[in-house]
Write an enzyme that holds these catalytic residues in place. Structure first.
Site, PDB file in Angstrom:
ATOM      1  N   ASN A  15       0.863  -1.188   0.000  1.00  8.19           N
ATOM      2  CA  ASN A  15       0.000   0.000   0.000  1.00  8.19           C
ATOM      3  C   ASN A  15       0.898   1.236   0.000  1.00  8.19           C
ATOM      4  OD1 ASN A  15      -1.838   2.033   0.465  1.00  8.19           O
ATOM      5  ND2 ASN A  15      -2.184   1.500   2.625  1.00  8.19           N
ATOM      6  N   LYS A  17       0.080   4.275  -0.269  1.00  6.16           N
ATOM      7  CA  LYS A  17      -0.576   5.482   0.272  1.00  6.16           C
ATOM      8  C   LYS A  17      -0.382   6.653  -0.704  1.00  6.16           C
ATOM      9  CE  LYS A  17       0.450   3.631   4.790  1.00  6.16           C
ATOM     10  NZ  LYS A  17       0.199   3.779   6.200  1.00  6.16           N
ATOM     11  N   HIS A 107      -9.493   1.080   5.083  1.00  5.47           N
ATOM     12  CA  HIS A 107      -8.196   1.343   5.715  1.00  5.47           C
ATOM     13  C   HIS A 107      -8.412   2.326   6.868  1.00  5.47           C
ATOM     14  CE1 HIS A 107      -4.071   2.585   6.365  1.00  5.47           C
ATOM     15  NE2 HIS A 107      -3.715   1.491   5.726  1.00  5.47           N
ATOM     16  N   GLU A 109      -6.790   4.772   7.786  1.00  6.87           N
ATOM     17  CA  GLU A 109      -6.573   6.184   7.445  1.00  6.87           C
ATOM     18  C   GLU A 109      -7.806   6.782   6.770  1.00  6.87           C
ATOM     19  OE1 GLU A 109      -2.827   5.640   5.423  1.00  6.87           O
ATOM     20  OE2 GLU A 109      -1.919   5.102   7.346  1.00  6.87           O
ATOM     21  N   GLU A 177      -5.171  -5.018  10.640  1.00  7.24           N
ATOM     22  CA  GLU A 177      -4.170  -3.979  10.833  1.00  7.24           C
ATOM     23  C   GLU A 177      -4.454  -3.234  12.134  1.00  7.24           C
ATOM     24  OE1 GLU A 177      -2.220  -2.770   6.910  1.00  7.24           O
ATOM     25  OE2 GLU A 177      -3.963  -1.501   7.173  1.00  7.24           O
ATOM     26  N   GLY A 183       2.541   2.286  10.727  1.00  8.35           N
ATOM     27  CA  GLY A 183       3.497   3.383  10.602  1.00  8.35           C
ATOM     28  C   GLY A 183       4.200   3.745  11.890  1.00  8.35           C
ATOM     29  N   SER A 223       3.627  -2.046  10.316  1.00 10.79           N
ATOM     30  CA  SER A 223       5.083  -2.046  10.545  1.00 10.79           C
ATOM     31  C   SER A 223       5.736  -3.374  10.171  1.00 10.79           C
ATOM     32  CB  SER A 223       5.388  -1.653  11.993  1.00 10.79           C
ATOM     33  OG  SER A 223       4.943  -0.332  12.245  1.00 10.79           O
TER      34      SER A 223
HETATM   35  C1  PEP Z   1      -0.662   0.302   6.000  1.00  9.34           C
HETATM   36  O1  PEP Z   1      -0.759   1.479   5.744  1.00  9.34           O
HETATM   37  O2  PEP Z   1      -1.555  -0.463   5.611  1.00  9.34           O
HETATM   38  C2  PEP Z   1       0.488  -0.169   6.766  1.00  9.34           C
HETATM   39  C3  PEP Z   1       0.440  -1.373   7.244  1.00  9.34           C
HETATM   40  O3  PEP Z   1       1.529   0.704   6.941  1.00  9.34           O
HETATM   41  P1  PEP Z   1       2.981   0.385   7.583  1.00  9.34           P
HETATM   42  O4  PEP Z   1       3.448  -0.928   6.987  1.00  9.34           O
HETATM   43  O5  PEP Z   1       3.829   1.525   7.170  1.00  9.34           O
HETATM   44  O6  PEP Z   1       2.800   0.261   9.050  1.00  9.34           O
END
Ligand code: PEP
Length: 266
Positions: A15, A17, A107, A109, A177, A183, A223
């Site tokens: 992803n 973003k 998601h 976000e 998630e 992040g 992460s």
């Molecule tokens: C994400 O945005 O779906 C995500 C898992 O981000 P990160 O791997 O940077 O934590």
């Protein structure tokens, strides 16, 4: 890996973003595909998907088709509507025309930054399904949810709401998630991910029956890096990863994709 897990093809999904313009997108996909070719990556063993911003999709699609690459395309969001006066929205039909296979819905976000409700996530999943796309349904608890309700309650409720409008046999991918892990550099432990993934699968079993529960891929996200992917992929109910930051670096993403080498030691 148990028998059911062995039947599910793992997915490593990137992803991006709101990163990379269409030229940078082409460069990243080219570099990634060359790296994977060098190590003779078997796309049948581990599916690879990238989720660029909307403005990059056509460029990446053209590259994938021209070079006959097996990397799969996904979008980061979709409108719940089919067409019409929805300024700024992009429809599932439009994404299907670009040969996208997946679309992320729900998601964190978008839930938190854009106020998307469980109901909206379900309508987006339905719009995706109707256009022949597979919704990648993101669920996850915040740090406060974790303290108040434990890890699984919110993801379970989000999953039930997201699949409610879908036909019983609709293909979905679920991405667990934890919001606190996205992040932050603070990934869940493999055991935490497995606990929630197993609970989500049990819930799919109750809601949709054995064949859907056994066939549905449940990813972990938050992460993920080449350092921790092996631990997640050793878990019986974790069938891949949704990777944010680490998917923007082709070498690091390629190492994550090559997790079977770390998991089996071969
Ligand atoms: C994400 O945005 O779906 C995500 C898992 O981000 P990160 O791997 O940077 O934590």
């Amino acid at each position: 890996m148990n028998a059911s897990a062995a039947q599910r093809t793992p997915i490593i999904a990137g992803n991006w973003k709101m990163n990379l313009d269409h030229l940078q997108a082409i460069a990243l996909v080219q570099k990634l595909s060359w790296g994977l070719k060098d190590v003779r990556h078997d796309y049948g063993q581990v599916e690879v998907a990238v989720f660029p911003p909307f403005t990059d999709l056509r460029s990446v699609q053209t590259l994938l088709a021209a070079d006959k690459l097996s990397i799969v395309l996904g979008a980061q969001d979709v409108s719940p509507h089919e067409a019409g006066a929805y300024t700024g929205d992009v429809s599932a039909q439009m994404l299907a025309k670009l040969e996208a296979k997946y679309v992320i819905v729900g998601h964190s976000e978008r839930r938190h930054g854009h106020g998307e409700s469980d109901e909206t996530v379900g309508l987006k999943a339905l719009a995706a399904h109707r256009a022949g796309l597979v919704p990648m349904i993101c669920v996850g608890e915040t740090a406060e949810d974790l303290d108040e309700h434990g890890a699984a309650a919110i993801p379970l409720a989000q999953l039930a709401a997201a699949i409610a409008p879908l036909p019983a046999d609709a293909e979905i991918v679920v991405a667990y998630e934890p919001v606190w892990a996205i992040g932050s550099g603070q990934a869940a432990t493999p055991e935490q991910a497995q606990d929630v993934a197993r609970t989500l699968r049990d819930s799919l079993r109750d809601l949709r029956g054995d064949s859907v529960a056994d066939a549905t891929r449940i990813l972990y996200g938050g992460s993920v890096s080449s350092q921790n992917i092996a631990g997640f992929m050793r878990q019986a109910d974790v069938d891949g990863a949704l990777v944010g930051g680490a998917s923007l670096k082709s070498d690091e993403f390629s190492r994550i994709i090559q997790f079977p080498k770390h998991v089996t030691g071969s």
